[in-house]
Design an enzyme around this catalytic site. Structure first.
Site, mmCIF file in Angstrom:
data_model
loop_
_atom_site.group_PDB
_atom_site.id
_atom_site.type_symbol
_atom_site.label_atom_id
_atom_site.label_comp_id
_atom_site.label_asym_id
_atom_site.label_seq_id
_atom_site.Cartn_x
_atom_site.Cartn_y
_atom_site.Cartn_z
ATOM 1 N N ARG A 51 14.544 59.331 13.499
ATOM 2 C CA ARG A 51 14.779 57.881 13.482
ATOM 3 C C ARG A 51 16.241 57.537 13.759
ATOM 4 O O ARG A 51 16.515 56.484 14.332
ATOM 5 C CB ARG A 51 14.347 57.289 12.142
ATOM 6 N N LYS A 56 -8.516 57.266 4.809
ATOM 7 C CA LYS A 56 -9.336 56.186 4.258
ATOM 8 C C LYS A 56 -9.851 55.200 5.304
ATOM 9 O O LYS A 56 -9.092 54.688 6.107
ATOM 10 C CB LYS A 56 -8.522 55.405 3.235
ATOM 11 N N GLY A 79 3.757 57.897 11.556
ATOM 12 C CA GLY A 79 3.162 58.442 10.332
ATOM 13 C C GLY A 79 2.801 59.907 10.431
ATOM 14 O O GLY A 79 3.530 60.720 11.006
ATOM 15 N N GLY A 100 3.408 52.487 9.445
ATOM 16 C CA GLY A 100 2.799 51.224 9.002
ATOM 17 C C GLY A 100 2.953 50.122 10.037
ATOM 18 O O GLY A 100 2.024 49.349 10.279
HETATM 19 N N1 LIG Z 1 -11.270 65.724 6.137
HETATM 20 C C1 LIG Z 1 -10.306 65.303 5.327
HETATM 21 N N2 LIG Z 1 -10.476 65.291 4.002
HETATM 22 C C2 LIG Z 1 -9.495 64.859 3.171
HETATM 23 N N3 LIG Z 1 -8.304 64.418 3.596
HETATM 24 C C3 LIG Z 1 -8.077 64.403 4.902
HETATM 25 C C4 LIG Z 1 -9.062 64.844 5.836
HETATM 26 N N4 LIG Z 1 -8.560 64.711 7.075
HETATM 27 C C5 LIG Z 1 -7.302 64.223 6.939
HETATM 28 N N5 LIG Z 1 -7.003 64.039 5.643
HETATM 29 C C6 LIG Z 1 -5.719 63.589 5.075
HETATM 30 O O1 LIG Z 1 -5.389 62.307 5.535
HETATM 31 C C7 LIG Z 1 -4.008 62.134 5.308
HETATM 32 C C8 LIG Z 1 -3.446 61.146 6.293
HETATM 33 O O2 LIG Z 1 -4.097 59.931 6.135
HETATM 34 P P1 LIG Z 1 -3.436 58.561 6.527
HETATM 35 O O3 LIG Z 1 -2.294 58.293 5.613
HETATM 36 O O4 LIG Z 1 -4.550 57.585 6.604
HETATM 37 O O5 LIG Z 1 -2.885 58.887 8.010
HETATM 38 P P2 LIG Z 1 -1.638 58.265 8.755
HETATM 39 O O6 LIG Z 1 -0.411 58.486 7.903
HETATM 40 O O7 LIG Z 1 -1.551 58.987 10.057
HETATM 41 O O8 LIG Z 1 -1.958 56.809 8.937
HETATM 42 C C9 LIG Z 1 -3.388 63.497 5.448
HETATM 43 O O9 LIG Z 1 -2.620 63.755 4.295
HETATM 44 C C10 LIG Z 1 -4.581 64.436 5.560
HETATM 45 O O10 LIG Z 1 -4.470 65.573 4.752
HETATM 46 O O1 LIG Z 2 8.990 54.735 6.620
HETATM 47 C C1 LIG Z 2 8.508 53.613 6.769
HETATM 48 O O2 LIG Z 2 7.168 53.402 6.758
HETATM 49 P P1 LIG Z 2 6.131 54.345 7.626
HETATM 50 O O3 LIG Z 2 6.159 55.738 7.019
HETATM 51 O O4 LIG Z 2 4.788 53.670 7.452
HETATM 52 O O5 LIG Z 2 6.595 54.334 9.055
HETATM 53 C C2 LIG Z 2 9.370 52.415 7.032
HETATM 54 O O6 LIG Z 2 10.743 52.741 6.917
HETATM 55 C C3 LIG Z 2 9.000 51.283 6.065
HETATM 56 O O7 LIG Z 2 9.227 51.691 4.739
HETATM 57 P P2 LIG Z 2 8.436 50.987 3.547
HETATM 58 O O8 LIG Z 2 6.971 51.324 3.715
HETATM 59 O O9 LIG Z 2 9.033 51.528 2.263
HETATM 60 O O10 LIG Z 2 8.671 49.483 3.693
#
Ligand SMILES: Nc1ncnc2c1ncn2[C@@H]1O[C@H](COP(=O)(O)OP(=O)(O)O)[C@@H](O)[C@H]1O
Ligand SMILES: O=C(OP(=O)(O)O)[C@H](O)COP(=O)(O)O
Length: 394
Positions: free
Chosen positions: A36, A197, A351, A374
């Site tokens: 970043r 989710k 992410g 996000g």
């Molecule tokens: N089949 C699965 N069962 C449980 N957890 C899973 C599975 N596939 C992926 N995950 C979990 O989902 C998480 C990411 O989810 P999420 O936060 O929704 O994704 P992102 O950060 O890309 O938006 C990861 O920590 C991963 O381990």
């Molecule tokens: O790391 C961030 O979020 P992201 O992991 O969803 O990209 C951004 O810096 C926003 O941070 P915040 O979710 O604490 O407002």
């Protein structure tokens, strides 16, 4: 983009308050991933080379309006200084007399990093007084913090009411790439949605169903769809109250002629751990006390094929529990298919997917990796980003 950028204004000799997203991972006082920071360099250099006094502001972590020593931005200033190959001054405050005194010391082209803006309770409340206090430091406001653009905070939204407000180069690029992908996509256009989710991705799936030719579902959220198809899913992730919604997405895809791909096989484990016993099973044969934690080889081949036949792919969310090597194969296969498919423009939506691509050393093979998790998700949902809306129109 219909918002002004730094290319539309004269910054020479001006004090420029530039909001960046330096919310980077740290360990023992060191920056462990500077992606970043590197992403903001073009804007900082652009401003500095044109004789602006560059005042950078960022949040780090979630200190909740209090000073947390480990969340000071001092190590970030050090890393930035190494990357810019020039001195970066650091203020221990983000507004008020101490910050003002640091700004006074700046010559044209010099760079100052303010303290973590989330040390002040007014930041996340978007307090107008704090926004005004930030604005008093500068003549112009630049927002280059795409990763925080979905937050309406004092340094991302409120301040724009008090100064000429324009986007930085990173912000402009992120909005251009994601905006073009969603409004005027090259076809075939495929979206890959994974992660944990269903409830976090409802808006994204809904919005993308209106735009894509193919929608690929993987990760933990896939098993709510598999359940909706009438299969038993053992101990796999299930959101019981979303089964009907999952079914309605599949119905809608059919109606619209969108190809909707879900897993046809899975790697199941007997425990949520890196040392679990694993088995490869067809999707209608998940044993009752096992959990599906990755897509299987047939699914990987099916998804890779769809990727290779696409001109544009947007990817958000891993295909399995990629943090454990034994369940990382599906996510890796998708990343590899994108890397090998030279005619496919690949957009990684920040992410965990961005972290996975880094982990597999394939980051440089992707067309665009968003710096916002996000933020890119909300953008893909079709939501307005307050940090962008607040900027001046062209
Ligand atoms: N089949 C699965 N069962 C449980 N957890 C899973 C599975 N596939 C992926 N995950 C979990 O989902 C998480 C990411 O989810 P999420 O936060 O929704 O994704 P992102 O950060 O890309 O938006 C990861 O920590 C991963 O381990
Ligand atoms: O790391 C961030 O979020 P992201 O992991 O969803 O990209 C951004 O810096 C926003 O941070 P915040 O979710 O604490 O407002």
């Amino acid at each position: 983009m219909n918002k002004k950028s730094i290319k539309d204004i004269d910054v020479s000799g001006k004090r420029v308050f530039c909001r960046v997203d330096f919310n980077v991972p740290m360990e023992n006082g060191n920056v462990t991933d500077d992606t970043r920071i590197r992403a903001a360099i073009p804007t900082i250099q652009y401003l500095s080379e044109r004789g602006a006094k560059v005042i950078l502001a960022s949040h780090l972590g979630r200190p909740k309006g209090k000073v947390v020593e480990e969340l000071r931005l001092t190590p970030v200033a050090k890393r930035l200084s190494e990357l810019l190959n020039k001195n970066v001054a650091k203020s221990n405050e983000a507004y008020g007399d101490i910050a003002k005194a640091e700004v006074e010391k700046l010559d044209n082209g010099e760079v100052l990093l303010l303290e973590n803006v989330r040390f002040y309770p007014g930041e996340e409340k978007n307090d107008p007084e704090l926004a005004k206090a930030f604005a008093e430091l500068a003549d112009v406001y630049v927002n280059d913090a795409f990763g925080a653009a979905h937050r309406a905070h004092a340094s991302t939204e409120g301040i724009a009411k008090h100064l000429p407000a324009v986007s930085g180069l990173l912000m402009e690029k992120e909005l251009d790439v994601l905006g073009k992908a969603l409004s005027n996509p090259e076809r075939p256009f495929t979206a890959i949605i994974g992660g944990a989710k269903v409830k976090d991705k409802i808006g994204v799936i809904e919005n993308l169903l209106e735009k894509v030719d193919t929608l690929i579902i993987g990760g933990g959220l896939a098993y709510t769809f598999v359940k909706a198809q009438g299969h038993e899913i053992g101990k796999s992730l299930l959101e019981e109250d979303k089964i009907e919604l999952a079914q309605s997405f599949m119905d809608k895809a059919k109606e619209k002629g969108v190809k909707f791909l879900t897993p046809v096989d899975a790697i199941v484990g007997d425990d949520f751990s890196p040392n679990a016993n694993t088995r490869e099973v067809a999707i209608d044969a998940i044993p009752s006390d096992w959990e599906a934690m990755d897509i299987g080889p047939k699914t990987r081949a099916l998804y890779a094929d769809a990727i290779k036949n696409s001109k544009l792919v947007i990817w958000n969310g891993p295909m399995g529990v990629f943090e454990f090597d034994i369940f990382a194969g599906g996510t890796k296969a998708v990343a590899e298919a994108l890397a090998e498919s030279k005619d496919t423009y690949s957009v990684i939506g920040g992410g965990d997917s961005a972290a996975a691509v880094e982990k597999f050393n394939l980051a440089d093979k992707m067309s665009h990796i968003s710096t916002g998790g996000g933020a890119s998700l909300e953008f893909m949902e079709g939501k307005e980003l307050p940090g962008v809306t607040a900027l001046n129109d062209k």
